[in-house]
Design an enzyme around this catalytic site. Sequence first.
Site, mmCIF file in Angstrom:
data_model
loop_
_atom_site.group_PDB
_atom_site.id
_atom_site.type_symbol
_atom_site.label_atom_id
_atom_site.label_comp_id
_atom_site.label_asym_id
_atom_site.label_seq_id
_atom_site.Cartn_x
_atom_site.Cartn_y
_atom_site.Cartn_z
ATOM 1 N N HIS A 89 -14.132 -25.121 -13.903
ATOM 2 C CA HIS A 89 -13.942 -23.761 -14.420
ATOM 3 C C HIS A 89 -12.502 -23.282 -14.306
ATOM 4 O O HIS A 89 -12.121 -22.300 -14.939
ATOM 5 C CB HIS A 89 -14.901 -22.772 -13.736
ATOM 6 C CG HIS A 89 -14.530 -22.387 -12.342
ATOM 7 N ND1 HIS A 89 -15.130 -22.923 -11.221
ATOM 8 C CD2 HIS A 89 -13.635 -21.479 -11.864
ATOM 9 C CE1 HIS A 89 -14.634 -22.376 -10.131
ATOM 10 N NE2 HIS A 89 -13.716 -21.497 -10.492
ATOM 11 N N ASP A 119 -19.006 -28.871 -11.905
ATOM 12 C CA ASP A 119 -17.812 -28.035 -11.797
ATOM 13 C C ASP A 119 -16.647 -28.793 -11.159
ATOM 14 O O ASP A 119 -15.919 -28.262 -10.333
ATOM 15 C CB ASP A 119 -18.108 -26.752 -11.010
ATOM 16 C CG ASP A 119 -17.030 -25.697 -11.208
ATOM 17 O OD1 ASP A 119 -16.280 -25.781 -12.200
ATOM 18 O OD2 ASP A 119 -16.917 -24.788 -10.350
ATOM 19 N N SER A 193 -10.233 -21.405 -6.081
ATOM 20 C CA SER A 193 -11.135 -22.375 -6.697
ATOM 21 C C SER A 193 -10.437 -23.703 -6.936
ATOM 22 O O SER A 193 -9.342 -23.753 -7.491
ATOM 23 C CB SER A 193 -11.652 -21.841 -8.028
ATOM 24 O OG SER A 193 -12.570 -20.803 -7.840
#
Length: 337
Positions: A89, A119, A193
């Site tokens: 992402h 992911d 992230s």
Amino acid sequence: MKLCGGVVVLAGGFPMPAMASFFSGMPDSLAPLVAAVAPSVVGIAVTEATAQTAKPPSSASGAHQPQLSEAAGSGFIISPDGMIVTNDHVIAGAAHITVTLDDGTHYTARLVGADDLTDIAVIKISSSSPLHPARWGDSGKVRVGDWVLAAGNPFALGNSFTLGIISAEGRDVGDGPFTHFLQLDAPINPGNSGGPAFDMAGEVIGINSAIVSPSGGSVGVAFAIPSNSAAPIVATLIAHGQVVRGWLGISVADAPNGGAGALITAMEPGSPADTAGLEPGEVVVSVNNEFISDSSALTRAIASMPPGGKVVLGVNNNGHISHLQAVVGRRPAQLGE
């Protein structure tokens, strides 16, 4: 409460060992650990082409130009030749990817491979200077209560490090069926992230991927993809650029009333499931005689199979168990069985 002769005495009068004894394994400072792992941690800046278009220029052509937006994330180097792990992402839809090393050096990165269902993504930079890869650790050995050092690029500020513990294991946060997360209480914020979670030996035991936060910032509930789940996906992406998974062509939900199995809610015409004779409303309770607890278990079981292989499904139809054979198809990009 008072400290007396190395013993903490609680208000109720029950003695317990001094707190210092519980943390005897912790170093006086994490600076040596940070210095050792920092060169492997990177910031990632992404320029994305949005679906919207800008106002047409005043020229006679009137052509619309795509608008660009910027996003930030994190990653970590895993090989001397510049392979970098991050979240899918972080780089999804990227028109341009810029990687910033801990020393401030900038590089343009290219996409090697990405897997939206776990992911996980791999990007690559080319550097004439030596790079410092991180080492994979064994997430199967971590315990709830173990220390963890989270690293990344929060709010695009640059590399930062936070300390916490493993708060829980096997968390299902509804972010796809393939990963059961490690829960951390180390502060993690937007921009973290894709960054690594290190154990006290400086090995990566997780990829920081998500937080729970009403405010959008850290409230001490963060989630990391375990290294033992991530490393094989990363290896496949490096080798093939994608992860090929099995598929039946059904939509599923957990069985009603807390029962075991996966309830078939819809089916694609002509799909492997349709060809095998499955019907909406039936409940798949086993795959090759292995028990299926819920819809996620079915998804994981089928997705782990190579397309073209045969599978025997145990199906509960109003209390009657039958066994059907299906040929596993190739999973499309979207979610589904």
